[in-house]
Write a protein that holds these residues in place. Sequence first.
Motif, mmCIF file in Angstrom:
data_model
loop_
_atom_site.group_PDB
_atom_site.id
_atom_site.type_symbol
_atom_site.label_atom_id
_atom_site.label_comp_id
_atom_site.label_asym_id
_atom_site.label_seq_id
_atom_site.Cartn_x
_atom_site.Cartn_y
_atom_site.Cartn_z
ATOM 1 N N SER A 89 44.300 21.627 22.515
ATOM 2 C CA SER A 89 43.866 20.308 22.072
ATOM 3 C C SER A 89 45.032 19.496 21.520
ATOM 4 O O SER A 89 45.157 18.302 21.781
ATOM 5 C CB SER A 89 42.768 20.451 21.019
ATOM 6 N N SER A 90 45.914 20.154 20.757
ATOM 7 C CA SER A 90 47.045 19.436 20.160
ATOM 8 C C SER A 90 48.017 18.943 21.226
ATOM 9 O O SER A 90 48.639 17.894 21.068
ATOM 10 C CB SER A 90 47.777 20.344 19.163
ATOM 11 N N GLN A 91 48.152 19.695 22.332
ATOM 12 C CA GLN A 91 49.024 19.251 23.417
ATOM 13 C C GLN A 91 48.384 18.113 24.198
ATOM 14 O O GLN A 91 49.056 17.140 24.569
ATOM 15 C CB GLN A 91 49.320 20.420 24.352
ATOM 16 N N LYS A 92 47.090 18.202 24.445
ATOM 17 C CA LYS A 92 46.381 17.185 25.213
ATOM 18 C C LYS A 92 46.417 15.835 24.524
ATOM 19 O O LYS A 92 46.508 14.794 25.177
ATOM 20 C CB LYS A 92 44.937 17.634 25.416
ATOM 21 N N TYR A 93 46.358 15.844 23.187
ATOM 22 C CA TYR A 93 46.323 14.596 22.433
ATOM 23 C C TYR A 93 47.636 14.330 21.691
ATOM 24 O O TYR A 93 47.653 13.570 20.729
ATOM 25 C CB TYR A 93 45.158 14.635 21.444
ATOM 26 N N ALA A 94 48.704 14.908 22.164
ATOM 27 C CA ALA A 94 50.011 14.711 21.523
ATOM 28 C C ALA A 94 50.484 13.273 21.710
ATOM 29 O O ALA A 94 50.344 12.702 22.805
ATOM 30 C CB ALA A 94 51.028 15.670 22.102
ATOM 31 N N PRO A 95 51.046 12.644 20.678
ATOM 32 C CA PRO A 95 51.548 11.277 20.812
ATOM 33 C C PRO A 95 52.657 11.181 21.847
ATOM 34 O O PRO A 95 53.450 12.109 22.004
ATOM 35 C CB PRO A 95 52.078 10.957 19.406
ATOM 36 N N SER A 96 52.703 10.065 22.562
ATOM 37 C CA SER A 96 53.812 9.785 23.474
ATOM 38 C C SER A 96 54.625 8.623 22.906
ATOM 39 O O SER A 96 54.149 7.899 22.033
ATOM 40 C CB SER A 96 53.309 9.464 24.880
ATOM 41 N N ASP A 97 55.816 8.451 23.404
ATOM 42 C CA ASP A 97 56.736 7.480 22.807
ATOM 43 C C ASP A 97 56.659 6.123 23.507
ATOM 44 O O ASP A 97 56.435 6.049 24.722
ATOM 45 C CB ASP A 97 58.169 8.015 22.888
ATOM 46 N N TRP A 98 56.862 5.063 22.738
ATOM 47 C CA TRP A 98 56.819 3.706 23.282
ATOM 48 C C TRP A 98 57.844 3.526 24.399
ATOM 49 O O TRP A 98 57.632 2.745 25.343
ATOM 50 C CB TRP A 98 57.066 2.674 22.184
ATOM 51 N N SER A 99 58.973 4.248 24.304
ATOM 52 C CA SER A 99 60.053 4.092 25.284
ATOM 53 C C SER A 99 59.684 4.623 26.661
ATOM 54 O O SER A 99 60.415 4.396 27.626
ATOM 55 C CB SER A 99 61.324 4.790 24.777
ATOM 56 N N ASP A 100 58.561 5.322 26.765
ATOM 57 C CA ASP A 100 58.089 5.752 28.077
ATOM 58 C C ASP A 100 57.570 4.567 28.886
ATOM 59 O O ASP A 100 57.398 4.680 30.112
ATOM 60 C CB ASP A 100 56.963 6.788 27.935
ATOM 61 N N TYR A 101 57.322 3.436 28.216
ATOM 62 C CA TYR A 101 56.722 2.275 28.882
ATOM 63 C C TYR A 101 57.530 0.994 28.690
ATOM 64 O O TYR A 101 57.651 0.200 29.612
ATOM 65 C CB TYR A 101 55.300 2.057 28.353
#
Length: 332
Positions: free
Chosen positions: A69-81
């Motif tokens: 669950s923690s991996q599935k909902y892990a935050p992603s970084d703004w720099s990915d977009y």
Amino acid sequence: MHGRNWIVNIPEGEPIPIFINLGTANIHILNSSMDSSDLTSLPEEGSEENQIFPSAFSSVPARPRIRTSSQKYAPSDWSDYFDREDDIQIPDSDDVFHVYMAGTEGPVIFCLHGGGYSGLSFALAASKIKEKARIVAMDLRGHGKTSTQNDVDLSIETLCSDVFSVLKTMYGDAPPAIVLVGHSMGGAVAVHVVAKKSLPSLAGLVVVDVVEGTALASLIHMQKILSNRMQHFSTPEKAIEWSVKSGSLRNIDSARVSIPSTLKYDDSKKCYTHRARLEETEQFWRGWYEGLSEKFLSSPVPKILLLAGTDRLDRASIYQWIRYSLSLFVFG
């Protein structure tokens, strides 16, 4: 582990293999016409005659690892977009507005998010828009990483003034062509900004999921909605998970990149809480939406209304769309 020998009798005339290795089970297949005495000639397990052939399932790809669950909902970084972020200091004030930017040429798609969210609401769209144009997504007053002297002054006059100030600080007296895009509360702000006719380079208006009649009708339920939502989160992952499972956001990738920016850490409670204090801004809510339909329809630039469903339309709005023969995009 030693394998086992299995004998399978197949009717005469059927095309059959003579020997199949299936993992640790060796299957010997005989025709019914074969003499049962031949069974004694079958090679024993471990003998030199017992040749091993590749398993029929040896080429099957491994099953993907199950994410926790923690991996599935892990935050992603703004720099990915987005390509970059910046803080816009407004001259002669202590107000600093945070913006996310992407793209290098073309008109500027200037995005205004909904109440309680942040500029990162437009992250997934930014990854596509930047291929054709520039995009700027602003954290409005009281939201995200923006810092102002009064974070709960969300009057429509103040919000419009903030947009003008950011555009003036970023582009001076010669701004590029600008298309204003706003979602929900941000859509209302965009319409009011356009109605003031103070942006000579304005090239278009896109309003997402907000219509005057239904917006005003929903305000009586807003305090209850705000009070009933989960208030405290042990980690950003828990907040992301809640936003998806509660239906607040339906796209998990959008939640992963945008929800962390809507939180702040409360040292006294040792947990994360909502950054925007929307429950303290009720006095301004009606001002966002009153007169919105007429202002939108009379705006002098090309415009689009995007709705998630026809239930967002009220009777007066439907009449106006028919009267003005305008295009309407409804998804869902």
